[in-house]
Design a protein around this motif. Structure first.
Motif, PDB file in Angstrom:
ATOM      1  N   LYS A  15       0.844  -1.185   0.115  1.00 17.47           N
ATOM      2  CA  LYS A  15       0.027  -0.108  -0.053  1.00 17.47           C
ATOM      3  C   LYS A  15       0.865   1.254   0.036  1.00 17.47           C
ATOM      4  CE  LYS A  15      -3.887  -2.152   2.673  1.00 17.47           C
ATOM      5  NZ  LYS A  15      -4.404  -1.989   3.925  1.00 17.47           N
ATOM      6  N   PRO A  16       0.552   2.462  -0.686  1.00 11.10           N
ATOM      7  CA  PRO A  16      -0.990   2.410  -1.060  1.00 11.10           C
ATOM      8  C   PRO A  16      -0.919   1.728  -2.428  1.00 11.10           C
ATOM      9  CG  PRO A  16       0.652   4.524  -1.696  1.00 11.10           C
ATOM     10  CD  PRO A  16       1.078   3.775  -0.390  1.00 11.10           C
ATOM     11  N   LEU A  17      -2.163   1.113  -2.622  1.00 12.43           N
ATOM     12  CA  LEU A  17      -2.384  -0.056  -3.683  1.00 12.43           C
ATOM     13  C   LEU A  17      -2.521   0.617  -5.064  1.00 12.43           C
ATOM     14  CD1 LEU A  17      -5.075  -2.026  -1.891  1.00 12.43           C
ATOM     15  CD2 LEU A  17      -2.850  -2.667  -2.229  1.00 12.43           C
ATOM     16  N   SER A  18      -1.796   0.121  -5.859  1.00 11.96           N
ATOM     17  CA  SER A  18      -1.936   0.590  -7.293  1.00 11.96           C
ATOM     18  C   SER A  18      -3.115  -0.660  -7.715  1.00 11.96           C
ATOM     19  CB  SER A  18      -0.571   0.063  -8.313  1.00 11.96           C
ATOM     20  OG  SER A  18      -0.952  -0.100  -9.651  1.00 11.96           O
ATOM     21  N   MET A  19      -4.267   0.046  -8.300  1.00  9.13           N
ATOM     22  CA  MET A  19      -5.362  -0.673  -8.327  1.00  9.13           C
ATOM     23  C   MET A  19      -5.242  -1.508  -9.812  1.00  9.13           C
ATOM     24  SD  MET A  19      -7.765  -0.945  -6.429  1.00  9.13           S
ATOM     25  CE  MET A  19      -7.554  -0.399  -4.583  1.00  9.13           C
ATOM     26  N   ALA A  20      -4.382  -0.662 -10.917  1.00 13.14           N
ATOM     27  CA  ALA A  20      -3.973  -1.339 -11.935  1.00 13.14           C
ATOM     28  C   ALA A  20      -3.265  -2.577 -11.916  1.00 13.14           C
ATOM     29  CB  ALA A  20      -3.061  -0.491 -12.914  1.00 13.14           C
ATOM     30  N   LYS A  21      -2.245  -2.630 -10.809  1.00 17.47           N
ATOM     31  CA  LYS A  21      -1.384  -3.820 -10.477  1.00 17.47           C
ATOM     32  C   LYS A  21      -2.334  -4.845  -9.708  1.00 17.47           C
ATOM     33  CE  LYS A  21       2.795  -5.386  -8.127  1.00 17.47           C
ATOM     34  NZ  LYS A  21       3.947  -5.038  -7.286  1.00 17.47           N
ATOM     35  N   LEU A  22      -3.204  -4.527  -8.910  1.00 15.21           N
ATOM     36  CA  LEU A  22      -4.064  -5.280  -8.115  1.00 15.21           C
ATOM     37  C   LEU A  22      -5.039  -6.196  -9.130  1.00 15.21           C
ATOM     38  CD1 LEU A  22      -5.060  -6.434  -5.266  1.00 15.21           C
ATOM     39  CD2 LEU A  22      -6.771  -4.471  -5.309  1.00 15.21           C
ATOM     40  N   LEU A  73      -4.583  -6.478 -12.388  1.00 14.11           N
ATOM     41  CA  LEU A  73      -3.778  -7.525 -13.308  1.00 14.11           C
ATOM     42  C   LEU A  73      -3.296  -8.934 -12.237  1.00 14.11           C
ATOM     43  CD1 LEU A  73      -2.575  -7.943 -15.867  1.00 14.11           C
ATOM     44  CD2 LEU A  73      -0.564  -6.705 -14.876  1.00 14.11           C
ATOM     45  N   THR A  74      -2.950  -8.432 -10.994  1.00 16.15           N
ATOM     46  CA  THR A  74      -2.401  -9.658 -10.221  1.00 16.15           C
ATOM     47  C   THR A  74      -3.705 -10.518  -9.884  1.00 16.15           C
ATOM     48  OG1 THR A  74      -0.835  -8.328  -9.064  1.00 16.15           O
ATOM     49  CG2 THR A  74      -1.309 -10.256  -8.171  1.00 16.15           C
ATOM     50  N   VAL A  75      -4.777  -9.932  -9.726  1.00 22.08           N
ATOM     51  CA  VAL A  75      -5.966 -10.930  -9.479  1.00 22.08           C
ATOM     52  C   VAL A  75      -6.358 -11.630 -10.723  1.00 22.08           C
ATOM     53  CG1 VAL A  75      -8.683 -10.681  -9.080  1.00 22.08           C
ATOM     54  CG2 VAL A  75      -6.893  -9.409  -7.664  1.00 22.08           C
ATOM     55  N   GLU A  76      -6.590 -10.936 -11.754  1.00 18.73           N
ATOM     56  CA  GLU A  76      -6.734 -11.501 -13.121  1.00 18.73           C
ATOM     57  C   GLU A  76      -5.786 -12.802 -13.481  1.00 18.73           C
ATOM     58  OE1 GLU A  76      -7.267 -10.483 -17.674  1.00 18.73           O
ATOM     59  OE2 GLU A  76      -7.088  -8.815 -16.519  1.00 18.73           O
ATOM     60  N   ASN A 121       8.342  -4.797 -20.872  1.00 24.11           N
ATOM     61  CA  ASN A 121       7.762  -5.844 -20.206  1.00 24.11           C
ATOM     62  C   ASN A 121       7.157  -5.549 -18.818  1.00 24.11           C
ATOM     63  OD1 ASN A 121       8.168  -7.449 -22.480  1.00 24.11           O
ATOM     64  ND2 ASN A 121      10.381  -7.687 -21.793  1.00 24.11           N
ATOM     65  N   LEU A 122       8.030  -4.804 -17.950  1.00 22.73           N
ATOM     66  CA  LEU A 122       7.611  -4.588 -16.695  1.00 22.73           C
ATOM     67  C   LEU A 122       6.259  -3.791 -16.384  1.00 22.73           C
ATOM     68  CD1 LEU A 122       8.531  -4.610 -13.730  1.00 22.73           C
ATOM     69  CD2 LEU A 122       9.481  -2.217 -14.063  1.00 22.73           C
ATOM     70  N   LEU A 123       6.078  -3.019 -17.391  1.00 25.38           N
ATOM     71  CA  LEU A 123       4.930  -2.099 -17.177  1.00 25.38           C
ATOM     72  C   LEU A 123       3.672  -3.053 -17.789  1.00 25.38           C
ATOM     73  CD1 LEU A 123       6.105   1.572 -18.169  1.00 25.38           C
ATOM     74  CD2 LEU A 123       5.076   0.833 -16.288  1.00 25.38           C
ATOM     75  N   VAL A 124       3.859  -3.704 -18.745  1.00 23.13           N
ATOM     76  CA  VAL A 124       2.861  -4.465 -19.232  1.00 23.13           C
ATOM     77  C   VAL A 124       2.497  -5.509 -18.137  1.00 23.13           C
ATOM     78  CG1 VAL A 124       2.389  -6.280 -21.013  1.00 23.13           C
ATOM     79  CG2 VAL A 124       3.469  -4.340 -21.860  1.00 23.13           C
ATOM     80  N   GLU A 125       3.243  -6.095 -17.424  1.00 20.29           N
ATOM     81  CA  GLU A 125       3.194  -7.240 -16.613  1.00 20.29           C
ATOM     82  C   GLU A 125       2.702  -6.649 -15.300  1.00 20.29           C
ATOM     83  OE1 GLU A 125       5.564 -10.471 -13.804  1.00 20.29           O
ATOM     84  OE2 GLU A 125       6.459  -9.552 -15.335  1.00 20.29           O
ATOM     85  N   GLN A 126       2.991  -5.613 -14.945  1.00 20.68           N
ATOM     86  CA  GLN A 126       2.622  -4.802 -13.483  1.00 20.68           C
ATOM     87  C   GLN A 126       1.665  -3.989 -13.766  1.00 20.68           C
ATOM     88  OE1 GLN A 126       5.626  -2.979 -11.433  1.00 20.68           O
ATOM     89  NE2 GLN A 126       6.733  -5.107 -11.085  1.00 20.68           N
ATOM     90  N   GLU A 127       1.407  -3.529 -14.799  1.00 18.76           N
ATOM     91  CA  GLU A 127       0.188  -2.163 -14.945  1.00 18.76           C
ATOM     92  C   GLU A 127      -0.875  -2.643 -15.986  1.00 18.76           C
ATOM     93  OE1 GLU A 127       0.081   0.078 -12.721  1.00 18.76           O
ATOM     94  OE2 GLU A 127       2.117  -0.060 -12.202  1.00 18.76           O
ATOM     95  N   GLY A 128      -0.599  -3.774 -16.814  1.00 20.26           N
ATOM     96  CA  GLY A 128      -1.533  -4.294 -17.627  1.00 20.26           C
ATOM     97  C   GLY A 128      -1.867  -3.384 -18.899  1.00 20.26           C
TER      98      GLY A 128
END
Length: 455
Positions: A105-112, A114-117, A324-331
Motif C-alpha cells: 500500500k498505497p495500492l496500485s489498482m491497475a497492478k491489483l 492485473l494480479t487478481v486476473e 515488459n515490466l509495465l505490461v506485466e505490472q500495470e496491464g
C-alpha cells in the motif's frame, strides 16, 4: 460461467470498500471482512476463490491467518497479501508460507486488478505445511549489459560484503534506488531483513530526528527507522544532503558506535546504511552546511552511478525491460520499439536519465496505437509539452490551495471526458494510481460516470 468469489480482509473500512467497489465493477463477486473472525466465518460458509489479505488486522496478524488458511485448506484458494507497513522480510515470509503475491500500500489498482486476473487464470495448489519455506522471490539486478554496468554491479557485490556505509552518487533519475536494493539483496546476512527506503527531503527538518532515531515520549518508546524498524536489514537514506544539523550529529554518533562494536551479529542493533546524493557533498562541507566527519564516514565506500548518456548501448535493453515490466505490472498493451526509434533514443541526451526513459515508455504505451512504436511517435514524445493558450477559467485571485483545487477539477474532468468516464484509463493518462484518483475524485466531488455520459 461461475463468477469468481473474492474475499477482501482489511481493517481499514475505506480500503476494503474501495477494493470491493472496483472489483465488483470488474464483475467479480466480493465479500469483505474487517478481522480474522469475520474472515473465518466467510470462508466456512462461502469459500472464496481468492483471498486479498492485509498483514495488519485487529485480532490476528495476516501472516498467522495465512498459515491457518493453508493448514485448514491445503487445496484452497490462492492468497495475495497486502500491507502499508510491508518490508522485504514480511514479503519473503508470506511467499514462503504460500502466498502467490504481495502488494504494498498505497495500492496500485491497475497492478491489483492485473494480479487478481492472472492469479485466477492460473491453477494454484497451496503448499502443504511440509513444503512451506521452499519458495523465495527472485533476485533482480539493475539492468544493463554494457561494460560500465557490468563493472558497476561487480563493484556493488564486493561492497555488499562489507558492513561500512555506502554512498551512492549520481544525477537525479540515474538509478540509485535499484542499486541500493541490489546491495541489500546480494548481502546474505541482510537480505532476510527489511529494506527501508527513506526520502530525507520528504521529512520536515523538525521531525527528522524523531522519524529516524525515535525518542522516549511520556515514558513510552517511539521507535525510529534507524534504531528499530530497519535495524536487522538495510536503510536507504536518499537525499542525504537534506539532513538537518541535529540529525547529522546523531547519524555520525550512530555510525561511530556501530564501528566500535566490530563484527556485526544477527542481534546487531544498527542497520546497514546506504546513503545517496545528487549533489557534491564536499562543496556543502566547505560551505558549512554538512558535517565534515559525517561526510568522511559515509564516503568510505563511494559508488558512482553513471548518467544514462554514458552507457547508451544499454538503452535498447532498458526500453525492452520497462515495456515488459509495465505490461506485466500495470496491464498496458504490449508494444515494441522499431530499430529507428531505438537508434533515435540511443542518441538522445536523457537529462532525466533512467527515470525519464521509464516515463517515456509509460507515456507511449498509454497514448499510442498499434504494436510498433515508430520514429515519428518517439520524436513527438521528446518534444517539450506546452500549455500556452489553453483556456482555463481559473480565478487567479483565489488562495493557492483553492486555485489548485479548481485547476485539478478542470483537468480531471477534461481527462474523464476524453476517456468516456473510464477512471482506469484516466489514471493511466495522468500517471496516477487508480486508488489515489478515486479518492481525489471523491474529494473534488467529481462524478466520473456522469462525465462519461456527456460524450
Amino acid at each position: 460461467m461461475t463468477v469468481p468469489h473474492i474475499l477482501v480482509v482489511d481493517d481499514e473500512p475505506d480500503i476494503r470498500i474501495l477494493i470491493r467497489e472496483i472489483l465488483e465493477d470488474e464483475n467479480y463477486r466480493v465479500s469483505i471482512a474487517e478481522n480474522g473472525t469475520t474472515a473465518r466465518q466467510v470462508w466456512q460458509n462461502d469459500p472464496p476463490d481468492l483471498l486479498l489479505l492485509d498483514i495488519w488486522i485487529p485480532d490476528i496478524d495476516g501472516i498467522s491467518l495465512l498459515r491457518e488458511w493453508i493448514q485448514g485448506h491445503p487445496k484452497g484458494a490462492p492468497v495475495i497479501m497486502m500491507s502499508g507497513h510491508g518490508t522485504v522480510e514480511t514479503a519473503v515470509q508470506a511467499i514462503r508460507l504460500g502466498a502467490v503475491d504481495y502488494i504494498e500500500k498505497p495500492l496500485s489498482m491497475a497492478k491489483l486488478l492485473l494480479t487478481v486476473e492472472k492469479t485466477l487464470a492460473t491453477s494454484y495448489e497451496l503448499p502443504s505445511p511440509s513444503k512451506i519455506g521452499e519458495r523465495s522471490p527472485p533476485l533482480l539486478e539493475p539492468a544493463g549489459k554494457s561494460l560500465l554496468m557490468t563493472k558497476l554491479r561487480e563493484q556493488a557485490r564486493r561492497m555488499a560484503d562489507d558492513e561500512a556505509p555506502i554512498l551512492l552518487i549520481g544525477e537525479p533519475g540515474s538509478g540509485k534506488n535499484p542499486f541500493a536494493q541490489y546491495l541489500h539483496a546480494v548481502r546474505s546476512s541482510r537480505c532476510e531483513g527489511p529494506f527501508t527506503a527513506v526520502d530525507i527531503a520528504s521529512l520536515k527538518p523538525e521531525s527528522q530526528d524523531l522519524e529516524l532515531f525515535g525518542e522516549s515520549l511520556d515514558h513510552q518508546n517511539q521507535p525510529g527507522i534507524l534504531l528499530e524498524e530497519g535495524r536487522r536489514g538495510t536503510v536507504f537514506l536518499n537525499g542525504i544532503e537534506a539532513l538537518s544539523p541535529i540529525s547529522q550529529r546523531r547519524l555520525y554518533g550512530l555510525i561511530d558506535t556501530a564501528a566500535s562494536m566490530g563484527t556485526i551479529t544477527s542481534e546487531q542493533r544498527f542497520p546497514r546504511l546506504v546513503a545517496a546524493t545528487s549533489v557534491d557533498l564536499l562543496q556543502l562541507v566547505e560551505a558549512g552546511r554538512f558535517q565534515e566527519d559525517l561526510f568522511y564516514q559515509l564516503s568510505v565506500l563511494p559508488l558512482a552511478i553513471p548518467p544514462l548518456r554514458e552507457h547508451p548501448e544499454d538503452i535498447p535493453e532498458l526500453l525492452n525491460y520497462f515495456v515488459n515490466l509495465l505490461v506485466e505490472q500495470e496491464g498496458y498493451p504490449y508494444r515494441h520499439f522499431s530499430v529507428a526509434a531505438q537508434n533515435r533514443l540511443r542518441n538522445y541526451n536523457w537529462p532525466g536519465n533512467v527515470q525519464e526513459l521509464r516515463n517515456l515508455v509509460r507515456r507511449l504505451l498509454i497514448i499510442g496505437g498499434g504494436t510498433e512504436i515508430g520514429l515519428a511517435e518517439v520524436e513527438a514524445s521528446l518534444k517539450p509539452i506546452s500549455i500556452t493558450g489553453t483556456p482555463l477559467s481559473i480565478d487567479l485571485g483565489l488562495p493557492l490551495r483553492e486555485a489548485r483545487e479548481q485547476f485539478e477539477r478542470l483537468y480531471l474532468e477534461h481527462k474523464l471526458r476524453e476517456t468516456g468516464g473510464n477512471v482506469g484509463k484516466a489514471a493511466k493518462l495522468v500517471e496516477m494510481e487508480r486508488t489515489h484518483l478515486y479518492r481525489k475524485l471523491r474529494a473534488l466531488g467529481i462524478d466520473a460516470k456522469q462525465l462519461g455520459n456527456q460524450e
